[in-house]
Design a protein around this motif. Structure first.
Motif, PDB file in Angstrom:
ATOM      1  N   CYS A   1     -28.569 -31.691  31.824  1.00 10.74           N
ATOM      2  CA  CYS A   1     -27.360 -31.787  31.529  1.00 10.74           C
ATOM      3  C   CYS A   1     -26.782 -30.465  31.059  1.00 10.74           C
ATOM      4  CB  CYS A   1     -26.964 -32.825  30.521  1.00 10.74           C
ATOM      5  SG  CYS A   1     -25.328 -33.340  30.260  1.00 10.74           S
ATOM      6  N   TYR A   2     -27.596 -29.973  30.337  1.00  6.39           N
ATOM      7  CA  TYR A   2     -27.185 -28.310  29.608  1.00  6.39           C
ATOM      8  C   TYR A   2     -26.885 -27.479  30.871  1.00  6.39           C
ATOM      9  CZ  TYR A   2     -28.176 -24.129  27.296  1.00  6.39           C
ATOM     10  OH  TYR A   2     -27.882 -22.699  26.692  1.00  6.39           O
ATOM     11  N   PHE A   3     -27.911 -27.383  31.794  1.00 10.32           N
ATOM     12  CA  PHE A   3     -27.650 -26.490  32.904  1.00 10.32           C
ATOM     13  C   PHE A   3     -26.651 -26.979  33.990  1.00 10.32           C
ATOM     14  CE2 PHE A   3     -31.986 -25.747  31.664  1.00 10.32           C
ATOM     15  CZ  PHE A   3     -32.004 -24.088  31.353  1.00 10.32           C
ATOM     16  N   LEU A   4     -26.365 -28.313  33.940  1.00  6.01           N
ATOM     17  CA  LEU A   4     -25.156 -28.786  34.762  1.00  6.01           C
ATOM     18  C   LEU A   4     -23.892 -28.283  33.985  1.00  6.01           C
ATOM     19  CD1 LEU A   4     -24.284 -30.232  37.230  1.00  6.01           C
ATOM     20  CD2 LEU A   4     -24.495 -32.303  35.936  1.00  6.01           C
ATOM     21  N   SER A   5     -23.912 -28.324  32.650  1.00  3.10           N
ATOM     22  CA  SER A   5     -22.572 -28.039  32.099  1.00  3.10           C
ATOM     23  C   SER A   5     -22.461 -26.764  31.892  1.00  3.10           C
ATOM     24  CB  SER A   5     -22.826 -28.536  30.704  1.00  3.10           C
ATOM     25  OG  SER A   5     -21.839 -28.141  29.858  1.00  3.10           O
ATOM     26  N   LYS A   6     -23.412 -25.910  32.059  1.00  2.00           N
ATOM     27  CA  LYS A   6     -23.296 -24.287  32.232  1.00  2.00           C
ATOM     28  C   LYS A   6     -22.612 -23.937  33.484  1.00  2.00           C
ATOM     29  CE  LYS A   6     -25.942 -20.291  30.755  1.00  2.00           C
ATOM     30  NZ  LYS A   6     -27.232 -20.077  30.122  1.00  2.00           N
ATOM     31  N   LEU A   7     -22.779 -24.923  34.634  1.00  2.00           N
ATOM     32  CA  LEU A   7     -22.133 -24.686  35.868  1.00  2.00           C
ATOM     33  C   LEU A   7     -20.816 -25.071  35.942  1.00  2.00           C
ATOM     34  CD1 LEU A   7     -22.867 -23.932  39.035  1.00  2.00           C
ATOM     35  CD2 LEU A   7     -23.624 -26.241  39.503  1.00  2.00           C
ATOM     36  N   ILE A   8     -20.578 -26.258  35.540  1.00  2.00           N
ATOM     37  CA  ILE A   8     -19.335 -26.894  35.745  1.00  2.00           C
ATOM     38  C   ILE A   8     -18.586 -27.559  34.710  1.00  2.00           C
ATOM     39  CG2 ILE A   8     -19.939 -27.498  38.254  1.00  2.00           C
ATOM     40  CD1 ILE A   8     -20.000 -30.449  37.151  1.00  2.00           C
ATOM     41  N   GLY A   9     -19.192 -27.166  33.280  1.00  2.00           N
ATOM     42  CA  GLY A   9     -18.946 -28.223  32.353  1.00  2.00           C
ATOM     43  C   GLY A   9     -17.778 -27.742  31.360  1.00  2.00           C
ATOM     44  N   ARG A  10     -17.304 -26.489  31.625  1.00  2.00           N
ATOM     45  CA  ARG A  10     -16.350 -25.976  30.652  1.00  2.00           C
ATOM     46  C   ARG A  10     -15.095 -26.685  30.761  1.00  2.00           C
ATOM     47  NH1 ARG A  10     -15.925 -21.221  27.620  1.00  2.00           N
ATOM     48  NH2 ARG A  10     -17.839 -20.712  28.529  1.00  2.00           N
ATOM     49  N   PRO A  11     -14.399 -26.838  31.822  1.00  2.00           N
ATOM     50  CA  PRO A  11     -13.238 -27.690  32.120  1.00  2.00           C
ATOM     51  C   PRO A  11     -13.316 -29.103  31.682  1.00  2.00           C
ATOM     52  CG  PRO A  11     -14.081 -27.396  34.098  1.00  2.00           C
ATOM     53  CD  PRO A  11     -14.875 -26.159  33.282  1.00  2.00           C
TER      54      PRO A  11
ATOM     55  N   PHE B   1     -22.112 -35.318  23.835  1.00  2.00           N
ATOM     56  CA  PHE B   1     -21.219 -34.108  23.483  1.00  2.00           C
ATOM     57  C   PHE B   1     -22.133 -32.879  23.306  1.00  2.00           C
ATOM     58  CE2 PHE B   1     -19.640 -31.284  20.423  1.00  2.00           C
ATOM     59  CZ  PHE B   1     -18.112 -31.064  20.996  1.00  2.00           C
ATOM     60  N   ILE B   2     -23.322 -33.287  22.543  1.00  2.00           N
ATOM     61  CA  ILE B   2     -24.278 -31.945  22.260  1.00  2.00           C
ATOM     62  C   ILE B   2     -24.878 -31.216  23.535  1.00  2.00           C
ATOM     63  CG2 ILE B   2     -26.087 -31.191  21.201  1.00  2.00           C
ATOM     64  CD1 ILE B   2     -25.594 -33.155  19.172  1.00  2.00           C
ATOM     65  N   ASN B   3     -25.089 -32.204  24.460  1.00  2.00           N
ATOM     66  CA  ASN B   3     -25.705 -31.861  25.839  1.00  2.00           C
ATOM     67  C   ASN B   3     -24.632 -30.792  26.650  1.00  2.00           C
ATOM     68  OD1 ASN B   3     -27.939 -33.197  24.912  1.00  2.00           O
ATOM     69  ND2 ASN B   3     -27.493 -34.703  26.410  1.00  2.00           N
ATOM     70  N   LEU B   4     -23.417 -31.386  26.484  1.00  2.00           N
ATOM     71  CA  LEU B   4     -22.529 -30.975  27.255  1.00  2.00           C
ATOM     72  C   LEU B   4     -21.926 -29.546  26.642  1.00  2.00           C
ATOM     73  CD1 LEU B   4     -20.346 -33.651  28.711  1.00  2.00           C
ATOM     74  CD2 LEU B   4     -21.614 -32.202  30.130  1.00  2.00           C
ATOM     75  N   ALA B   5     -21.629 -29.363  25.470  1.00  2.00           N
ATOM     76  CA  ALA B   5     -20.952 -28.264  24.641  1.00  2.00           C
ATOM     77  C   ALA B   5     -22.016 -27.229  24.441  1.00  2.00           C
ATOM     78  CB  ALA B   5     -20.294 -28.925  23.343  1.00  2.00           C
ATOM     79  N   SER B   6     -23.065 -27.382  24.250  1.00  2.00           N
ATOM     80  CA  SER B   6     -24.279 -26.368  23.884  1.00  2.00           C
ATOM     81  C   SER B   6     -23.943 -25.189  24.466  1.00  2.00           C
ATOM     82  CB  SER B   6     -25.681 -27.044  23.688  1.00  2.00           C
ATOM     83  OG  SER B   6     -25.660 -27.697  22.814  1.00  2.00           O
ATOM     84  N   PRO B   7     -23.989 -25.103  26.108  1.00  2.00           N
ATOM     85  CA  PRO B   7     -24.037 -23.925  26.879  1.00  2.00           C
ATOM     86  C   PRO B   7     -22.817 -23.369  26.610  1.00  2.00           C
ATOM     87  CG  PRO B   7     -23.994 -25.874  28.226  1.00  2.00           C
ATOM     88  CD  PRO B   7     -24.275 -26.410  26.811  1.00  2.00           C
ATOM     89  N   ILE B   8     -21.629 -23.999  26.495  1.00  2.00           N
ATOM     90  CA  ILE B   8     -20.147 -23.678  26.484  1.00  2.00           C
ATOM     91  C   ILE B   8     -20.166 -23.023  24.940  1.00  2.00           C
ATOM     92  CG2 ILE B   8     -17.814 -24.198  26.297  1.00  2.00           C
ATOM     93  CD1 ILE B   8     -19.460 -25.301  28.892  1.00  2.00           C
ATOM     94  N   VAL B   9     -20.702 -23.051  23.978  1.00  2.00           N
ATOM     95  CA  VAL B   9     -20.514 -22.443  22.843  1.00  2.00           C
ATOM     96  C   VAL B   9     -21.791 -21.466  22.543  1.00  2.00           C
ATOM     97  CG1 VAL B   9     -19.127 -24.194  21.889  1.00  2.00           C
ATOM     98  CG2 VAL B   9     -21.693 -24.092  21.275  1.00  2.00           C
ATOM     99  N   ASP B  10     -22.415 -20.967  23.707  1.00  2.00           N
ATOM    100  CA  ASP B  10     -23.499 -19.977  23.711  1.00  2.00           C
ATOM    101  C   ASP B  10     -24.691 -20.284  22.731  1.00  2.00           C
ATOM    102  OD1 ASP B  10     -22.024 -18.581  25.530  1.00  2.00           O
ATOM    103  OD2 ASP B  10     -20.864 -18.026  23.943  1.00  2.00           O
ATOM    104  N   ILE B  11     -25.127 -21.794  22.890  1.00  2.00           N
ATOM    105  CA  ILE B  11     -26.335 -21.755  22.078  1.00  2.00           C
ATOM    106  C   ILE B  11     -27.592 -21.669  22.950  1.00  2.00           C
ATOM    107  CG2 ILE B  11     -27.714 -23.813  21.261  1.00  2.00           C
ATOM    108  CD1 ILE B  11     -25.193 -25.136  20.280  1.00  2.00           C
TER     109      ILE B  11
ATOM    110  N   VAL C   1      -9.081 -24.380  25.815  1.00  2.00           N
ATOM    111  CA  VAL C   1      -9.304 -25.902  25.934  1.00  2.00           C
ATOM    112  C   VAL C   1      -7.946 -26.325  26.687  1.00  2.00           C
ATOM    113  CG1 VAL C   1      -8.908 -27.847  24.125  1.00  2.00           C
ATOM    114  CG2 VAL C   1     -10.086 -25.859  23.405  1.00  2.00           C
ATOM    115  N   GLU C   2      -8.267 -26.917  27.807  1.00  2.00           N
ATOM    116  CA  GLU C   2      -7.564 -27.295  28.763  1.00  2.00           C
ATOM    117  C   GLU C   2      -7.232 -29.009  28.534  1.00  2.00           C
ATOM    118  OE1 GLU C   2      -9.092 -26.604  32.715  1.00  2.00           O
ATOM    119  OE2 GLU C   2      -9.300 -24.383  32.076  1.00  2.00           O
TER     120      GLU C   2
END
Length: 272
Positions: free
Chosen positions: A146-156, A197-207, A28-29
């Motif tokens: 949004c899910y796939f875009l977040s998977k690409l750049i969403g973590r930070p 938030f759900i759209n962005l966070a889901s790939p980050i927490v491996d849903i 978490v940054e």
């Protein structure tokens, strides 16, 4: 060679929290830190979407574009837009629907606020059945993008925007891995967490995407129905807040609890 990073925000130390799962904890940054590749990829995706949107509209039949190419920001704008669009949507229905879905997906993908007005507009122009189909299709497509875009750049990005919420979400997902679909349905149906938030966070927490997609399609139906139906009486609507009064929230939470009841009963039988 270390990757070049583009940093936006305060230069503070990043916090690493303990995770209840054996997976690597989420970093978490307190700043947005994108590699040069991530920033380039995000800009390219935005450019492709934008060019596609422009191409769709320049091929549509001529109209008074200054009156119809507007994103409503309040109910007054929406009523004016609905009046201007009614005849155009009737005469060029297929092309109008293509443009409508494209705008909705674009806004959902890049987290641009205002999709609730587009949902109301769908009800006002197309009625309940067709309106719900349009809204659920567009919202699910936009959420998936949004899910796939977040998977690409969403973590930070999400670590900077919602650090505490991300920690909470990660912990809740870890506890419910064996009944994840029920939990995701509950989140989609109820206003427990914002859909953005759900759209962005889901790939980050491996849903997994299949669970994300199914929960989105089914879970958005109740709220979409409420919003689209309200669009039929657009002239009587005084505020967007009127859409979600106490009674509406109660109904949504009731449906949400029904969606997780099989998992609760299964757990009770397992420990009973």
């Amino acid at each position: 060679m270390a990757p070049v990073r583009i940093v936006i925000g305060r230069d503070e130390e990043s916090a690493v929290e303990d995770s209840p799962t054996p997976k690597k904890p989420i970093r978490v940054e307190s700043r947005v830190s994108l590699t040069k590749w991530e920033a380039t990829a995000a800009a390219a995706v935005f450019l492709i979407f934008s060019v596609g949107l422009v191409c769709i509209f320049i091929t549509m039949p001529e109209a008074e574009y200054d009156k119809i190419l507007r994103i409503p920001r309040n109910l007054s704008d929406l009523r004016v837009l609905k009046d201007n669009l009614a005849m155009y949507a009737r005469d060029y229905e297929a092309k109008f629907i293509l443009g409508y879905c494209s705008i909705y997906i674009f806004m959902q993908t890049f987290m641009i606020p205002g999709t609730i007005f587009l949902s109301l507009l769908a009800g006002a122009l197309f009625g309940v059945i067709k309106g719900v189909i349009l809204v659920v299709f567009s919202a699910t497509s936009g959420a998936s993008s949004c899910y796939f875009l977040s998977k690409l750049i969403g973590r930070p990005l999400i670590s900077w925007m919602w650090p505490e919420k991300l920690r909470f979400f990660q912990a809740e997902i870890a506890k419910r891995r064996d009944r994840l679909l029920n939990y995701m349905l509950f989140l989609r149906i109820t206003p427990s967490l914002p859909n953005t938030f759900i759209n962005l966070a889901s790939p980050i927490v491996d849903i997994p995407f299949r669970i994300f997609f199914l929960a989105t399609v089914v879970g958005l139906l109740p709220a979409s129905y409420i919003t689209v139906r309200a669009g039929l009486a657009l002239g009587e609507l005084k505020s967007v807040r009127d859409l979600y009064d106490f009674k509406t929230f109660a109904v949504l939470f009731l449906i949400g609890f029904i969606s997780i009841s099989p998992a609760i009963l299964k757990r009770k039988r397992a420990y009973g």
